[in-house]
Scaffold this motif. Structure first.
Motif, PDB file in Angstrom:
ATOM      1  N   PRO A  30      -5.972  -3.747  -2.073  1.00 15.48           N
ATOM      2  CA  PRO A  30      -4.889  -4.711  -2.328  1.00 15.48           C
ATOM      3  C   PRO A  30      -3.498  -4.085  -2.282  1.00 15.48           C
ATOM      4  N   LYS A  31      -3.391  -2.834  -2.695  1.00 20.89           N
ATOM      5  CA  LYS A  31      -2.092  -2.162  -2.643  1.00 20.89           C
ATOM      6  C   LYS A  31      -1.683  -1.867  -1.198  1.00 20.89           C
ATOM      7  N   VAL A  33      -2.522  -3.528   1.577  1.00 21.03           N
ATOM      8  CA  VAL A  33      -2.179  -4.734   2.339  1.00 21.03           C
ATOM      9  C   VAL A  33      -0.998  -5.499   1.742  1.00 21.03           C
ATOM     10  N   SER A  34      -0.422  -5.018   0.645  1.00 19.77           N
ATOM     11  CA  SER A  34       0.687  -5.733   0.021  1.00 19.77           C
ATOM     12  C   SER A  34       1.952  -5.687   0.873  1.00 19.77           C
ATOM     13  N   GLY A  35       2.151  -4.614   1.609  1.00 19.97           N
ATOM     14  CA  GLY A  35       3.296  -4.514   2.490  1.00 19.97           C
ATOM     15  C   GLY A  35       4.466  -3.745   1.929  1.00 19.97           C
ATOM     16  N   LYS A  36       4.544  -3.562   0.625  1.00 15.51           N
ATOM     17  CA  LYS A  36       5.641  -2.793   0.039  1.00 15.51           C
ATOM     18  C   LYS A  36       5.337  -1.303   0.173  1.00 15.51           C
ATOM     19  N   ASP A  39       3.741   0.471  -2.846  1.00 17.79           N
ATOM     20  CA  ASP A  39       2.350   0.063  -3.035  1.00 17.79           C
ATOM     21  C   ASP A  39       1.434   0.699  -2.002  1.00 17.79           C
ATOM     22  N   GLY A  43      -1.660   3.046  -2.837  1.00 18.26           N
ATOM     23  CA  GLY A  43      -2.993   2.678  -2.348  1.00 18.26           C
ATOM     24  C   GLY A  43      -3.653   3.788  -1.560  1.00 18.26           C
TER      25      GLY A  43
END
Length: 75
Positions: A30-31, A33-36, A39, A43
């Motif tokens: 999830p981290k 694919v968050s885009g930030k 993160d 990840g």
């Protein structure tokens, strides 16, 4: 006491599998694919550094406990 060590070996192996699942499915992917950017870096660290260290360490410890390597006759 030896039976408790073997049972705890199974517990450590189960913890290794659960840790791998949670580190990958709940924290790592999830981290990423968050885009930030912060993160994504977190990840990648979780997936490629912390997950193998934690899961393999718990698994090896559990395997040796299950095998009986921590018994008094081995010392």
């Amino acid at each position: 006491m030896e039976n408790i060590k073997k049972i705890l070996g199974i517990v450590w192996i189960i913890l290794a599998v659960l840790t791998a699942y949670f580190c990958i499915a709940k924290f790592g992917l999830p981290k990423i694919v968050s885009g930030k950017q912060e993160d994504v870096v977190f990840g990648i660290i979780i997936l490629f550094i912390l997950t193998p260290i934690i899961s393999i360490g718990l698994g090896i410890f559990g395997f040796f406990a299950l095998k009986g390597e921590y018994g008094r006759d081995k010392m």
